[in-house]
Design a protein around this motif. Sequence first.
Motif, PDB file in Angstrom:
ATOM      1  N   SER A 244      77.754  46.479  51.467  1.00 59.40           N
ATOM      2  CA  SER A 244      77.762  47.475  50.524  1.00 59.40           C
ATOM      3  C   SER A 244      78.461  48.740  51.139  1.00 59.40           C
ATOM      4  O   SER A 244      78.616  48.905  52.296  1.00 59.40           O
ATOM      5  CB  SER A 244      76.263  48.050  50.132  1.00 59.40           C
ATOM      6  N   SER A 245      78.950  49.684  50.034  1.00 56.04           N
ATOM      7  CA  SER A 245      79.482  50.816  50.506  1.00 56.04           C
ATOM      8  C   SER A 245      78.998  52.175  49.813  1.00 56.04           C
ATOM      9  O   SER A 245      79.187  52.363  48.641  1.00 56.04           O
ATOM     10  CB  SER A 245      80.864  50.904  50.414  1.00 56.04           C
ATOM     11  N   ASP A 246      77.775  52.955  50.294  1.00 57.72           N
ATOM     12  CA  ASP A 246      77.184  53.776  49.230  1.00 57.72           C
ATOM     13  C   ASP A 246      77.916  55.033  49.266  1.00 57.72           C
ATOM     14  O   ASP A 246      77.541  55.801  48.370  1.00 57.72           O
ATOM     15  CB  ASP A 246      75.605  53.757  49.560  1.00 57.72           C
ATOM     16  N   ALA A 247      78.810  55.375  50.334  1.00 57.78           N
ATOM     17  CA  ALA A 247      79.342  56.661  50.542  1.00 57.78           C
ATOM     18  C   ALA A 247      78.712  57.809  50.335  1.00 57.78           C
ATOM     19  O   ALA A 247      79.114  58.847  49.686  1.00 57.78           O
ATOM     20  CB  ALA A 247      80.581  56.564  49.432  1.00 57.78           C
ATOM     21  N   THR A 252      75.881  60.601  57.704  1.00 54.97           N
ATOM     22  CA  THR A 252      74.359  60.683  57.330  1.00 54.97           C
ATOM     23  C   THR A 252      74.031  59.660  56.230  1.00 54.97           C
ATOM     24  O   THR A 252      74.689  59.537  55.263  1.00 54.97           O
ATOM     25  CB  THR A 252      73.990  61.816  56.871  1.00 54.97           C
ATOM     26  N   PRO A 253      73.093  58.792  56.596  1.00 52.28           N
ATOM     27  CA  PRO A 253      72.724  57.781  55.583  1.00 52.28           C
ATOM     28  C   PRO A 253      71.951  58.262  54.404  1.00 52.28           C
ATOM     29  O   PRO A 253      71.290  59.258  54.717  1.00 52.28           O
ATOM     30  CB  PRO A 253      71.856  56.752  56.533  1.00 52.28           C
ATOM     31  N   HIS A 254      72.059  57.499  53.610  1.00 59.87           N
ATOM     32  CA  HIS A 254      70.973  57.877  52.313  1.00 59.87           C
ATOM     33  C   HIS A 254      69.545  57.920  52.732  1.00 59.87           C
ATOM     34  O   HIS A 254      69.472  57.051  53.371  1.00 59.87           O
ATOM     35  CB  HIS A 254      71.382  56.727  51.115  1.00 59.87           C
ATOM     36  N   PRO A 255      68.994  58.840  52.298  1.00 58.21           N
ATOM     37  CA  PRO A 255      67.516  59.009  52.817  1.00 58.21           C
ATOM     38  C   PRO A 255      66.703  58.012  52.521  1.00 58.21           C
ATOM     39  O   PRO A 255      65.828  57.606  53.416  1.00 58.21           O
ATOM     40  CB  PRO A 255      67.123  60.287  51.932  1.00 58.21           C
ATOM     41  N   GLU A 256      66.825  57.096  51.450  1.00 56.50           N
ATOM     42  CA  GLU A 256      66.167  56.028  51.141  1.00 56.50           C
ATOM     43  C   GLU A 256      66.712  54.793  51.341  1.00 56.50           C
ATOM     44  O   GLU A 256      66.512  53.532  51.128  1.00 56.50           O
ATOM     45  CB  GLU A 256      65.654  56.071  49.583  1.00 56.50           C
ATOM     46  N   GLY A 257      67.909  54.778  52.195  1.00 59.68           N
ATOM     47  CA  GLY A 257      68.719  53.630  52.496  1.00 59.68           C
ATOM     48  C   GLY A 257      69.100  52.832  51.432  1.00 59.68           C
ATOM     49  O   GLY A 257      68.788  51.608  51.470  1.00 59.68           O
ATOM     50  N   GLU A 258      69.664  53.371  50.347  1.00 57.64           N
ATOM     51  CA  GLU A 258      70.183  52.592  49.045  1.00 57.64           C
ATOM     52  C   GLU A 258      71.168  51.768  49.267  1.00 57.64           C
ATOM     53  O   GLU A 258      71.045  50.398  48.887  1.00 57.64           O
ATOM     54  CB  GLU A 258      70.378  53.478  47.924  1.00 57.64           C
ATOM     55  N   GLY A 379      78.503  54.986  54.859  1.00 61.66           N
ATOM     56  CA  GLY A 379      77.701  53.995  54.007  1.00 61.66           C
ATOM     57  C   GLY A 379      78.448  52.799  53.904  1.00 61.66           C
ATOM     58  O   GLY A 379      78.061  52.065  53.106  1.00 61.66           O
ATOM     59  N   SER A 380      79.066  52.215  55.199  1.00 59.30           N
ATOM     60  CA  SER A 380      79.724  51.031  55.423  1.00 59.30           C
ATOM     61  C   SER A 380      78.587  50.096  55.764  1.00 59.30           C
ATOM     62  O   SER A 380      78.340  49.874  57.189  1.00 59.30           O
ATOM     63  CB  SER A 380      80.993  51.050  56.102  1.00 59.30           C
TER      64      SER A 380
END
Length: 390
Positions: A244-247, A252-258, A379-380
Amino acid sequence: MLGISSTTVVHSAGHSAMALWDSVARGHTGLQRNNLAWCELPCWIGQVPDVDEVRLPAHLQPWDCRNHRLAWMALQDTAFRRALSSAVAKHGAHRIGLVLGTSTSGIRDTELAYAQRREAGRWPADFDYRRTHAVDGLCRFSAEVLGLQGPMVVISTACSSSAKVFLTAQRWIDAGLIDAAVVGGVDSLCLSTLHGFDALQLLSQDICRPFDAARNGISIGEAAGFVLLERSPAAVCFAGGGESSDAWHMSTPHPEGEGAQAAMRMALAAAALAPQDIGYVNAHGTATPANDRSEAAALSAVFGPAGVPVSSTKGVTGHTLGAAGIVEAIVTVQALERQALPPTANWQTQDPALPLDLVTQPGAAKLRHAMSNNFGFGGSNCSLVFSLSE
């Protein structure tokens, strides 16, 4: 599913897959205080022993750089070369692909070249960027060493680079482009990453402590690892993966790790498994406050309140960046082979804010399926599932 026919790895705790397992199974760190003559930062590093003493054969000298020396060391493993020779005899050198990952390639030699240019006013006569630093140099060098003639590519997606190689190789095999693949990754210590992570305030002056309440950053390591994948019987198989790539943010990662959740769920779907089928997760677990908090939230969301045994082995090897995916995939395969849970090295104090079933002591387990996570900048994200064969 693709069989894991053979593995080879060099890392800060030793020069073999056996040495890797011996260290991670005991939680024995290969990290040491920074003693690099060319880097003054107060930190801990995972330096591969004897890499500076490696001398490539004369015909490979134009490729010489720290990164390729690490690759060369790993590719001297007798059992791995024997397995690859059998695959070449079976399929042909042109039907074996090469899919590798790195984040900085041979940038250390470019750093040295720039230093000499500043001092002398010209580039060193023997500086060969195309062979030593260009990202594709890693696969071209490895193909030269191994005598492979199939399609090749280097993936560079930060810390997920050498996890994503499994999925690319799987797609090539499924498409009939190749019959087998050597997948892997190499990353070496350099000023760019050491100072870069220090500038981001992510480099710890203490030894890294993944998921510890007092964690405050990473310890950078170097490593090289390779795996031979084939459609043939093997004790452990690559069952499937998710990307996934949340960008969410550059670093910094998404706080909830989406994005991490999405990668894990896709990996489970690809392997046709439910969350409760997974017996162990080798976490990305970098020991930064944000990463470990985000990954813990993602694991809780995917595996539920009952959780799953989780550990990070970066306390042994350090964060090997573009090589982390392959090193930790090999550890996950070893956990399945040995039916054991490696502990989280250097861990001391529970963080009550992290909803994890954290493995802190070596232990036996009955494992059928295990997962390895690697999440890169931007977010890779990539999650891999490995399974014991039927």
